[in-house]
Scaffold this motif. Structure first.
Motif, mmCIF file in Angstrom:
data_model
loop_
_atom_site.group_PDB
_atom_site.id
_atom_site.type_symbol
_atom_site.label_atom_id
_atom_site.label_comp_id
_atom_site.label_asym_id
_atom_site.label_seq_id
_atom_site.Cartn_x
_atom_site.Cartn_y
_atom_site.Cartn_z
ATOM 1 N N THR A 200 0.832 -1.205 0.000
ATOM 2 C CA THR A 200 0.000 0.000 0.000
ATOM 3 C C THR A 200 0.866 1.254 0.000
ATOM 4 O O THR A 200 0.618 2.196 -0.751
ATOM 5 N N ALA A 201 1.900 1.270 0.852
ATOM 6 C CA ALA A 201 2.808 2.421 0.913
ATOM 7 C C ALA A 201 3.559 2.592 -0.395
ATOM 8 O O ALA A 201 3.829 3.712 -0.823
ATOM 9 N N SER A 202 3.890 1.478 -1.034
ATOM 10 C CA SER A 202 4.615 1.528 -2.307
ATOM 11 C C SER A 202 3.736 2.093 -3.421
ATOM 12 O O SER A 202 4.185 2.911 -4.231
ATOM 13 N N LYS A 203 2.487 1.677 -3.472
ATOM 14 C CA LYS A 203 1.582 2.140 -4.523
ATOM 15 C C LYS A 203 1.401 3.649 -4.515
ATOM 16 O O LYS A 203 1.371 4.302 -5.565
ATOM 17 N N VAL A 204 1.287 4.215 -3.322
ATOM 18 C CA VAL A 204 0.989 5.637 -3.221
ATOM 19 C C VAL A 204 2.159 6.511 -3.669
ATOM 20 O O VAL A 204 1.994 7.706 -3.922
ATOM 21 N N GLN A 205 3.345 5.923 -3.784
ATOM 22 C CA GLN A 205 4.500 6.674 -4.259
ATOM 23 C C GLN A 205 4.367 7.043 -5.737
ATOM 24 O O GLN A 205 4.941 8.030 -6.191
ATOM 25 N N ASN A 206 3.625 6.248 -6.482
ATOM 26 C CA ASN A 206 3.549 6.455 -7.930
ATOM 27 C C ASN A 206 2.136 6.586 -8.478
ATOM 28 O O ASN A 206 1.966 6.784 -9.683
ATOM 29 N N HIS A 207 1.134 6.480 -7.615
ATOM 30 C CA HIS A 207 -0.244 6.532 -8.090
ATOM 31 C C HIS A 207 -1.097 7.401 -7.175
ATOM 32 O O HIS A 207 -0.807 7.549 -5.988
ATOM 33 N N ASP A 208 -2.159 7.952 -7.722
ATOM 34 C CA ASP A 208 -3.128 8.712 -6.951
ATOM 35 C C ASP A 208 -3.862 7.737 -6.022
ATOM 36 O O ASP A 208 -4.419 6.738 -6.490
ATOM 37 N N ILE A 210 -6.651 7.819 -4.718
ATOM 38 C CA ILE A 210 -8.056 7.634 -5.089
ATOM 39 C C ILE A 210 -8.199 6.491 -6.087
ATOM 40 O O ILE A 210 -9.178 5.747 -6.075
ATOM 41 N N GLN A 211 -7.182 6.341 -6.937
ATOM 42 C CA GLN A 211 -7.238 5.312 -7.970
ATOM 43 C C GLN A 211 -6.830 3.937 -7.451
ATOM 44 O O GLN A 211 -7.130 2.917 -8.090
ATOM 45 N N THR A 212 -6.161 3.879 -6.331
ATOM 46 C CA THR A 212 -5.658 2.580 -5.840
ATOM 47 C C THR A 212 -6.480 2.011 -4.689
ATOM 48 O O THR A 212 -6.124 0.967 -4.139
ATOM 49 N N GLN A 213 -7.582 2.678 -4.342
ATOM 50 C CA GLN A 213 -8.422 2.179 -3.259
ATOM 51 C C GLN A 213 -9.005 0.809 -3.605
ATOM 52 O O GLN A 213 -9.510 0.593 -4.712
ATOM 53 N N THR A 214 -8.920 -0.121 -2.686
ATOM 54 C CA THR A 214 -9.500 -1.455 -2.864
ATOM 55 C C THR A 214 -10.327 -1.800 -1.635
ATOM 56 O O THR A 214 -10.460 -0.994 -0.714
ATOM 57 N N GLY A 215 -10.864 -3.002 -1.588
ATOM 58 C CA GLY A 215 -11.562 -3.469 -0.404
ATOM 59 C C GLY A 215 -13.072 -3.552 -0.583
ATOM 60 O O GLY A 215 -13.627 -3.092 -1.585
#
Length: 255
Positions: A200-208, A210-215
């Motif tokens: 999760t921390a890695s994704k936010v380094q390169n993506h918005d 809002i676009q990476t929300q899951t669950g």
């Protein structure tokens, strides 16, 4: 620059070391504890103080790096006729708390820093504010030698940045602790969650984000949500937190 450091805590320690390493002179280090002042002063070849009345009047910069609640007390004890720049390092304190000084500003790093842990300040952004263009330029140049990500930041922006940092850092860490308590209670190892936390921390380094929300809330999966809420009936406080965050995500993505 000839610099006086007022404080001996986390930010004071890291800034003093960084200024010293970039060929500035740390003339004095003040702390209410002589032992703490002396410990930092020894590292940066400075003089330790426990009385603000002994602060040099001819320094170029006075860095007030104390708790937010102590800033006004320090300001009251410093003479108003200081010609050098007086700054604080708080994210939530208005620049106007320093208005009695002709030259004043703010140096704010939105980062959780521990004086006992080595930190590369060059990787940390620093928000800079000055009461005049000349003050801002001097502070910007000084910090730019330490941190490349130095940027202009007004009092309102700094408060928003501080608030956002609390949400992103402190609140997420509080949620980690909630997850750990549940895992511990159910005889599960918290280590099992570390890969997903890292991802999760890695994704936010390169993506918005809002676009990476899951669950389940993102999917609108009320079957799973209700199972979670039923399970959390044994954890009333945690259930309330889950419900609030779930409602927030549902409203954002399914309104």
């Amino acid at each position: 620059m000839n610099i006086v450091i007022i404080g001996s805590g986390n930010i004071a320690t890291h800034l003093a070391k960084a200024f010293y390493a970039t060929n500035n002179t740390i003339s004095q280090v003040y702390s209410r504890s002589l032992a703490n002042a002396q410990a930092l002063a020894n590292v940066v070849s400075s003089t330790a103080l426990i009385d603000l009345k002994e602060v040099d009047n001819d320094a170029d910069l006075y860095v007030i790096a104390v708790s937010d609640s102590a800033i006004e007390e320090v300001v009251q004890q410093l003479p108003a006729d200081l010609e050098g720049i007086v700054v604080h390092t708080s994210g939530a304190t208005d620049i106007n708390v320093l208005s009695k000084f002709s030259n004043h500003g703010v140096i704010y790093p939105p980062q959780s820093i521990n004086k006992n842990i080595a930190t590369d300040l060059s990787l940390i952004p620093f928000g800079i504010e000055g009461n005049t263009t000349q003050v801002f330029d001097k502070l910007f140049k000084l910090i730019k030698d330490i941190a490349a990500k130095t940027f202009v930041c007004s009092t309102k922006q700094r408060l928003a940045l501080h608030l956002s940092a609390v949400i992103a850092n402190n609140f997420s860490n509080a949620l980690f602790s909630v997850a750990k308590e549940i895992m511990d209670h159910e005889n599960l190892d918290f280590e099992l969650l570390k890969p997903i936390i890292s991802e999760t921390a890695s994704k936010v380094q390169n993506h918005d984000p809002i676009q990476t929300q899951t669950g389940p809330a993102r999917r609108g999966d009320y079957v799973v949500i209700n199972k979670h809420l039923q399970f959390l009936s044994q954890y009333p406080t945690e259930r309330e937190i889950y419900q609030v965050l779930t409602d927030f995500i549902i409203k954002r993505y399914h309104n």
